[in-house]
Design a protein around this motif. Structure first.
Motif, PDB file in Angstrom:
ATOM      1  N   GLU A   1      10.304  37.744 -16.238  1.00 34.52           N
ATOM      2  CA  GLU A   1       9.721  36.515 -16.777  1.00 34.52           C
ATOM      3  C   GLU A   1       9.912  35.362 -15.795  1.00 34.52           C
ATOM      4  OE1 GLU A   1      11.692  36.111 -20.535  1.00 34.52           O
ATOM      5  OE2 GLU A   1      10.220  37.346 -21.596  1.00 34.52           O
ATOM      6  N   GLY A   2      11.087  35.312 -15.196  1.00 38.87           N
ATOM      7  CA  GLY A   2      11.365  34.270 -14.207  1.00 38.87           C
ATOM      8  C   GLY A   2      10.469  34.373 -12.992  1.00 38.87           C
ATOM      9  N   LEU A   3      10.196  35.611 -12.549  1.00 37.77           N
ATOM     10  CA  LEU A   3       9.287  35.792 -11.414  1.00 37.77           C
ATOM     11  C   LEU A   3       7.895  35.270 -11.766  1.00 37.77           C
ATOM     12  CD1 LEU A   3       8.654  36.949  -8.572  1.00 37.77           C
ATOM     13  CD2 LEU A   3       8.019  39.078  -9.744  1.00 37.77           C
ATOM     14  N   GLY A   4       7.397  35.628 -12.941  1.00 38.19           N
ATOM     15  CA  GLY A   4       6.078  35.156 -13.361  1.00 38.19           C
ATOM     16  C   GLY A   4       6.006  33.642 -13.407  1.00 38.19           C
ATOM     17  N   ALA A   5       7.043  33.021 -13.957  1.00 39.41           N
ATOM     18  CA  ALA A   5       7.072  31.561 -14.038  1.00 39.41           C
ATOM     19  C   ALA A   5       7.106  30.935 -12.645  1.00 39.41           C
ATOM     20  CB  ALA A   5       8.283  31.106 -14.850  1.00 39.41           C
ATOM     21  N   ARG A   6       7.903  31.497 -11.756  1.00 43.11           N
ATOM     22  CA  ARG A   6       8.009  30.945 -10.387  1.00 43.11           C
ATOM     23  C   ARG A   6       6.665  31.042  -9.669  1.00 43.11           C
ATOM     24  NH1 ARG A   6      11.277  29.652  -5.984  1.00 43.11           N
ATOM     25  NH2 ARG A   6      11.021  30.889  -4.094  1.00 43.11           N
ATOM     26  N   VAL A   7       5.989  32.177  -9.806  1.00 43.71           N
ATOM     27  CA  VAL A   7       4.689  32.326  -9.148  1.00 43.71           C
ATOM     28  C   VAL A   7       3.693  31.309  -9.707  1.00 43.71           C
ATOM     29  CG1 VAL A   7       2.698  33.857  -8.844  1.00 43.71           C
ATOM     30  CG2 VAL A   7       5.019  34.728  -8.500  1.00 43.71           C
ATOM     31  N   ALA A   8       3.681  31.131 -11.029  1.00 49.75           N
ATOM     32  CA  ALA A   8       2.769  30.153 -11.631  1.00 49.75           C
ATOM     33  C   ALA A   8       3.063  28.754 -11.120  1.00 49.75           C
ATOM     34  CB  ALA A   8       2.878  30.200 -13.153  1.00 49.75           C
ATOM     35  N   GLU A   9       4.331  28.385 -11.058  1.00 52.69           N
ATOM     36  CA  GLU A   9       4.717  27.047 -10.603  1.00 52.69           C
ATOM     37  C   GLU A   9       4.364  26.836  -9.135  1.00 52.69           C
ATOM     38  OE1 GLU A   9       8.815  27.225 -11.559  1.00 52.69           O
ATOM     39  OE2 GLU A   9       8.497  26.861 -13.710  1.00 52.69           O
ATOM     40  N   GLN A  10       4.690  27.809  -8.292  1.00 53.77           N
ATOM     41  CA  GLN A  10       4.416  27.665  -6.864  1.00 53.77           C
ATOM     42  C   GLN A  10       2.909  27.656  -6.589  1.00 53.77           C
ATOM     43  OE1 GLN A  10       6.793  27.010  -4.493  1.00 53.77           O
ATOM     44  NE2 GLN A  10       8.133  26.863  -6.277  1.00 53.77           N
ATOM     45  N   THR A  11       2.169  28.420  -7.362  1.00 55.78           N
ATOM     46  CA  THR A  11       0.718  28.426  -7.182  1.00 55.78           C
ATOM     47  C   THR A  11       0.130  27.086  -7.593  1.00 55.78           C
ATOM     48  OG1 THR A  11       0.702  30.805  -7.628  1.00 55.78           O
ATOM     49  CG2 THR A  11      -1.413  29.679  -7.714  1.00 55.78           C
ATOM     50  N   ALA A  12       0.652  26.494  -8.664  1.00 52.91           N
ATOM     51  CA  ALA A  12       0.191  25.165  -9.084  1.00 52.91           C
ATOM     52  C   ALA A  12       0.460  24.136  -7.997  1.00 52.91           C
ATOM     53  CB  ALA A  12       0.873  24.759 -10.390  1.00 52.91           C
ATOM     54  N   TYR A  13       1.630  24.204  -7.359  1.00 53.46           N
ATOM     55  CA  TYR A  13       1.942  23.291  -6.260  1.00 53.46           C
ATOM     56  C   TYR A  13       0.947  23.487  -5.111  1.00 53.46           C
ATOM     57  CZ  TYR A  13       6.568  22.818  -8.489  1.00 53.46           C
ATOM     58  OH  TYR A  13       7.578  22.597  -9.372  1.00 53.46           O
ATOM     59  N   PHE A  14       0.672  24.724  -4.804  1.00 52.09           N
ATOM     60  CA  PHE A  14      -0.255  25.059  -3.726  1.00 52.09           C
ATOM     61  C   PHE A  14      -1.644  24.487  -3.999  1.00 52.09           C
ATOM     62  CE2 PHE A  14      -3.096  27.945  -1.426  1.00 52.09           C
ATOM     63  CZ  PHE A  14      -2.462  28.063  -0.197  1.00 52.09           C
ATOM     64  N   LEU A  15      -2.110  24.665  -5.229  1.00 55.89           N
ATOM     65  CA  LEU A  15      -3.432  24.159  -5.597  1.00 55.89           C
ATOM     66  C   LEU A  15      -3.472  22.631  -5.573  1.00 55.89           C
ATOM     67  CD1 LEU A  15      -4.340  26.524  -8.570  1.00 55.89           C
ATOM     68  CD2 LEU A  15      -5.201  26.622  -6.233  1.00 55.89           C
ATOM     69  N   ALA A  16      -2.395  22.000  -6.046  1.00 50.81           N
ATOM     70  CA  ALA A  16      -2.328  20.540  -6.039  1.00 50.81           C
ATOM     71  C   ALA A  16      -2.360  19.997  -4.615  1.00 50.81           C
ATOM     72  CB  ALA A  16      -1.083  20.061  -6.766  1.00 50.81           C
ATOM     73  N   GLY A  17      -1.640  20.668  -3.704  1.00 46.92           N
ATOM     74  CA  GLY A  17      -1.638  20.250  -2.308  1.00 46.92           C
ATOM     75  C   GLY A  17      -3.012  20.400  -1.681  1.00 46.92           C
ATOM     76  N   ARG A  18      -3.678  21.507  -1.976  1.00 51.86           N
ATOM     77  CA  ARG A  18      -5.018  21.709  -1.444  1.00 51.86           C
ATOM     78  C   ARG A  18      -5.976  20.638  -1.959  1.00 51.86           C
ATOM     79  NH1 ARG A  18      -7.039  27.358  -2.796  1.00 51.86           N
ATOM     80  NH2 ARG A  18      -5.954  27.952  -0.893  1.00 51.86           N
ATOM     81  N   ALA A  19      -5.873  20.303  -3.268  1.00 54.35           N
ATOM     82  CA  ALA A  19      -6.739  19.275  -3.849  1.00 54.35           C
ATOM     83  C   ALA A  19      -6.467  17.917  -3.220  1.00 54.35           C
ATOM     84  CB  ALA A  19      -6.526  19.224  -5.361  1.00 54.35           C
ATOM     85  N   ALA A  20      -5.183  17.623  -2.974  1.00 52.18           N
ATOM     86  CA  ALA A  20      -4.827  16.335  -2.367  1.00 52.18           C
ATOM     87  C   ALA A  20      -5.399  16.214  -0.959  1.00 52.18           C
ATOM     88  CB  ALA A  20      -3.303  16.172  -2.341  1.00 52.18           C
ATOM     89  N   LEU A  21      -5.344  17.308  -0.197  1.00 53.52           N
ATOM     90  CA  LEU A  21      -5.882  17.285   1.154  1.00 53.52           C
ATOM     91  C   LEU A  21      -7.388  17.140   1.169  1.00 53.52           C
ATOM     92  CD1 LEU A  21      -3.718  20.055   2.866  1.00 53.52           C
ATOM     93  CD2 LEU A  21      -3.715  17.625   3.411  1.00 53.52           C
ATOM     94  N   ALA A  22      -8.028  17.703   0.134  1.00 53.37           N
ATOM     95  CA  ALA A  22      -9.491  17.638   0.065  1.00 53.37           C
ATOM     96  C   ALA A  22      -9.989  16.282  -0.423  1.00 53.37           C
ATOM     97  CB  ALA A  22     -10.007  18.728  -0.876  1.00 53.37           C
ATOM     98  N   ALA A  23      -9.094  15.513  -1.085  1.00 47.10           N
ATOM     99  CA  ALA A  23      -9.526  14.227  -1.668  1.00 47.10           C
ATOM    100  C   ALA A  23      -9.744  13.176  -0.581  1.00 47.10           C
ATOM    101  CB  ALA A  23      -8.442  13.744  -2.636  1.00 47.10           C
TER     102      ALA A  23
ATOM    103  N   MET B   1     -11.217  30.627  -6.126  1.00 44.97           N
ATOM    104  CA  MET B   1      -9.942  30.115  -6.587  1.00 44.97           C
ATOM    105  C   MET B   1     -10.142  28.875  -7.454  1.00 44.97           C
ATOM    106  SD  MET B   1      -7.293  30.556  -3.450  1.00 44.97           S
ATOM    107  CE  MET B   1      -7.493  31.852  -2.269  1.00 44.97           C
ATOM    108  N   SER B   2      -9.134  28.577  -8.247  1.00 43.58           N
ATOM    109  CA  SER B   2      -9.222  27.445  -9.152  1.00 43.58           C
ATOM    110  C   SER B   2      -9.315  26.133  -8.383  1.00 43.58           C
ATOM    111  CB  SER B   2      -7.988  27.391 -10.065  1.00 43.58           C
ATOM    112  OG  SER B   2      -7.891  28.552 -10.843  1.00 43.58           O
ATOM    113  N   SER B   3     -10.040  25.190  -8.965  1.00 38.32           N
ATOM    114  CA  SER B   3     -10.150  23.868  -8.340  1.00 38.32           C
ATOM    115  C   SER B   3      -9.191  22.873  -8.982  1.00 38.32           C
ATOM    116  CB  SER B   3     -11.590  23.365  -8.474  1.00 38.32           C
ATOM    117  OG  SER B   3     -11.959  23.286  -9.837  1.00 38.32           O
ATOM    118  N   THR B   4      -8.479  23.286 -10.016  1.00 37.46           N
ATOM    119  CA  THR B   4      -7.517  22.418 -10.684  1.00 37.46           C
ATOM    120  C   THR B   4      -6.107  22.941 -10.436  1.00 37.46           C
ATOM    121  OG1 THR B   4      -7.511  23.677 -12.750  1.00 37.46           O
ATOM    122  CG2 THR B   4      -9.226  21.999 -12.482  1.00 37.46           C
TER     123      THR B   4
END
Length: 199
Positions: A177-199, A1-4
Motif C-alpha cells: 500500500e505504501g508503494l502504491g501511495a508513493r508512486v501516486a504522490e511522486q507521479t503527481a509531483y512529476f505532472l505538476a512540474g511538467r505543467a509548471a514548465l509548460a505554463a 499522459m494526464s494534463s492535470t
C-alpha cells in the motif's frame, strides 16, 4: 499522459496462485488512497484496449511472483510483447515501480525487482523506489514492521508455499500500500512540474 496533477497509475501484474494478486490489490489501494486514478491489468489476459490504457497511463507499477529466480513466464511474455512500445519509446518518461512475492524470505526477489527496473530503464521510464527503511532489523523490531524483508528497489512480499492468498502477511500488504501511495504522490509531483514548465 494526464494534463492535470491527478495521476493515472496502472498496476500491470501476473499472479500464479493468487498471492501476488493480493499484493497488487494493496498497491492499487495505496495509489487510489493517495489520489490516483488506478487501472489494474492482469498481464496474462491483456487486451488491446488494456495495452492502450497502459500507453495512456502516467505510471506503471509492474508485479509478478518470483519463480526460479525471476518473474513468472507469463510476465516475461508480457515484457517481450512490450517491445513494440520500446521500439517507439511509447512509455518514455512515465513513472515506474515494481513488486514481487515468493515463498522464501529472500527467494531471489531482488533478481525480479532488478528485472523490472531494467525493463523500465529500457523503456526510458523513471523508477520510484520503495522509500522505506527496512523493518525487523533490530532487536526491538518484529515481522509486523513495514518493509519487514528490507527491500529498497521495490516491494518484496513472502507467503508460505502451502498457504493460500489469505496467508499473505499483513506487513507485506501494508508495505505494498505504501508503494502504491508513493508512486501516486511522486507521479503527481512529476505532472505538476511538467505543467509548471509548460505554463
Amino acid at each position: 499522459m494526464s494534463s492535470t496533477s491527478r495521476p493515472t497509475v496502472a498496476v500491470a501484474f501476473h499472479s500464479g496462485y493468487g498471492h501476488t494478486a493480493v499484493i497488487a490489490e494493496a498497491v492499487a489501494r495505496g495509489a487510489a488512497g493517495a489520489g490516483a486514478e488506478v487501472i489494474s491489468i492482469s498481464v496474462d489476459t491483456i487486451t488491446d484496449e488494456q495495452w492502450a490504457r497502459l500507453d495512456a497511463a502516467d505510471a506503471i507499477i509492474f508485479g509478478a511472483p518470483t519463480y526460479m529466480g525471476t518473474a513468472s513466464a507469463a510476465f516475461h511474455a508480457f515484457a517481450e510483447a512490450s517491445s513494440k512500445r520500446w521500439y517507439t519509446q511509447a512509455w518514455a518518461n512515465k513513472i515506474a515501480a515494481g513488486f514481487t512475492n515468493s515463498g522464501a524470505k529472500n527467494g531471489d526477489k531482488s533478481s525480479t525487482l532488478g528485472y523490472f527496473f531494467t525493463m523500465a530503464a529500457q523503456h526510458g521510464m523513471h523508477w520510484i523506489s520503495l522509500g522505506v527503511q527496512p523493518g525487523w532489523a533490530s532487536t526491538t523490531g518484529s515481522e509486523d514492521d513495514v518493509n519487514r524483508l528490507g527491500y529498497f528497489v521495490g516491494a518484496g512480499a513472502q507467503t508460505p508455499v502451502d498457504a493460500g492468498p489469505e496467508g499473505v502477511h499483513a506487513s507485506d500488504i501494508a508495505t505494498a500500500e505504501g508503494l502504491g501511495a508513493r508512486v501516486a504522490e511522486q507521479t503527481a509531483y512529476f505532472l505538476a512540474g511538467r505543467a509548471a514548465l509548460a505554463a
